[in-house]
Design a protein around this motif. Structure first.
Motif, PDB file in Angstrom:
ATOM      1  N   ARG A  84      34.047  44.935  38.922  1.00  0.00           N
ATOM      2  CA  ARG A  84      33.275  44.061  39.814  1.00  0.00           C
ATOM      3  C   ARG A  84      33.788  42.633  39.757  1.00  0.00           C
ATOM      4  N   LEU A  88      35.299  40.670  43.066  1.00  0.00           N
ATOM      5  CA  LEU A  88      34.642  39.462  43.566  1.00  0.00           C
ATOM      6  C   LEU A  88      35.495  38.218  43.353  1.00  0.00           C
ATOM      7  N   GLU A 183      26.060  37.879  42.723  1.00  0.00           N
ATOM      8  CA  GLU A 183      26.597  38.961  41.888  1.00  0.00           C
ATOM      9  C   GLU A 183      25.530  39.428  40.901  1.00  0.00           C
ATOM     10  N   GLU A 214      25.641  42.275  45.724  1.00  0.00           N
ATOM     11  CA  GLU A 214      25.496  43.626  45.191  1.00  0.00           C
ATOM     12  C   GLU A 214      24.105  44.134  45.527  1.00  0.00           C
ATOM     13  N   PRO A 269      31.349  51.091  44.505  1.00  0.00           N
ATOM     14  CA  PRO A 269      32.325  50.635  43.506  1.00  0.00           C
ATOM     15  C   PRO A 269      33.471  51.621  43.319  1.00  0.00           C
ATOM     16  N   ASN A 291      24.700  51.958  43.761  1.00  0.00           N
ATOM     17  CA  ASN A 291      25.219  50.593  43.821  1.00  0.00           C
ATOM     18  C   ASN A 291      26.161  50.421  45.009  1.00  0.00           C
ATOM     19  N   TRP A 293      28.538  47.294  47.109  1.00  0.00           N
ATOM     20  CA  TRP A 293      29.073  45.937  47.200  1.00  0.00           C
ATOM     21  C   TRP A 293      29.230  45.612  48.678  1.00  0.00           C
TER      22      TRP A 293
END
Length: 299
Positions: A84, A88, A183, A214, A269, A291, A293
């Motif tokens: 992550r 990012l 984040e 996220e 992810p 999850n 993004w």
């Protein structure tokens, strides 16, 4: 209320609650930094972990963890945070290298991007978080005698309030493009606060701005209460993530942004694991399954 400097008497705001999760991410970044196949480097992360009583004894290298990479917390979960961080980092630097000079880190925690990334000249990094967290961060970084690689403005702002004016008072200019990052933040917030945050980002963003955040898509987080990831985090370091997460239904922030004219893309992810060749992959009873993004750009 806004302050552009840490309080004169530092208070360790990472000793309990959501604050401890900032230490968890820092420990994961330290472990990632020391891997032979590291995706992200953060030489400051281990100093935060060492400085806080709540993280005393946590491993800073994967070989110091029980079962090493097979450990659900210090292996797989730490890999997740390392991935992550890299994704990012790339997002922020890509925006900066295309001309964006305002960077806003919402719920910045122990993020050291102002110090460890190579920013183009003229960048300003606004770090928004609770005063206690920023004070702890200031104390550790001051002890290291390090210098930020961009102009850095730490802001103690309550994200539950109307925080836009405070950001403007600190020098943020809504008339020029900005890149925003939330984040590991939104799923701790009540739904109405998330909606207000997204609305505020939209209102303060002109054309050419970008946002990454996220999200979690699970309808019932408790379905994963016995997942290896959540159990290992709770039993090894005493962080009950399911207790800290908001249990309210989450708003469709990606859809809301699209409705406001932003172009959005939503990713798992695992897509980036495959792209980079390392990181977590799906497994049974997977707490990372929901999850997402999210990346958004305002034309």
């Amino acid at each position: 209320m806004v302050s552009t400097a840490p309080p004169s008497t530092p208070v360790d705001g990472v000793d309990g609650g959501v604050g401890v999760t900032a230490l968890l991410v820092a420990a994961a970044r330290a472990i990632e930094t020391h891997r032979d196949d590291s995706l992200a480097q953060d030489v400051y992360a281990e100093h935060f972990v060492r400085a806080a009583p709540a993280s005393a004894g946590w491993p800073l290298r994967v070989e110091d963890a029980p079962d090493e990479d097979r450990n659900p917390l210090w292996g797989r979960f730490a890999r997740y945070f390392g991935l992550r961080t890299r994704v990012l980092d790339d997002f922020l630097l890509r925006a900066a290298h295309t001309g964006v000079r305002q960077v806003v880190l919402l719920g910045a925690g122990l993020d050291a991007r102002a110090f460890r990334l190579h920013w183009p000249a003229g960048c300003v990094i606004f770090e928004v978080d609770r005063a206690e967290v920023l004070a702890f961060k200031h104390r550790v970084l001051t002890g290291l005698s390090v210098t930020a690689k961009a102009a850095r403005v730490p802001l103690s702002i309550d994200l539950r309030a109307d925080w836009g004016p405070s950001l403007a008072d600190a020098g943020f200019d809504p008339a020029v493009p900005s890149v925003w990052l939330a984040e590991g933040l939104l799923f701790y917030l009540p739904s109405a606060v998330e909606t207000h945050l997204i609305d505020t980002v939209d209102r303060l963003s002109c054309a050419g701005s970008a946002l990454a955040f996220e999200a979690k898509l699970e309808k019932d987080l408790l379905e994963y209460r016995d997942s290896p990831l959540y159990l290992s985090t709770k039993h090894q370091i005493g962080i009950d993530l399911l207790h800290l997460f908001s249990k309210e239904p989450r708003p469709d922030s990606a859809g809301d942004l699209a409705g406001k004219g932003w172009s959005t893309s939503v990713h798992t992810p695992f897509e980036f694991t495959r792209r980079h060749g390392r990181g977590p992959l799906p497994e049974p009873n997977d707490a990372l399954e929901g999850n997402r993004w999210v990346f958004a750009n305002k034309p």
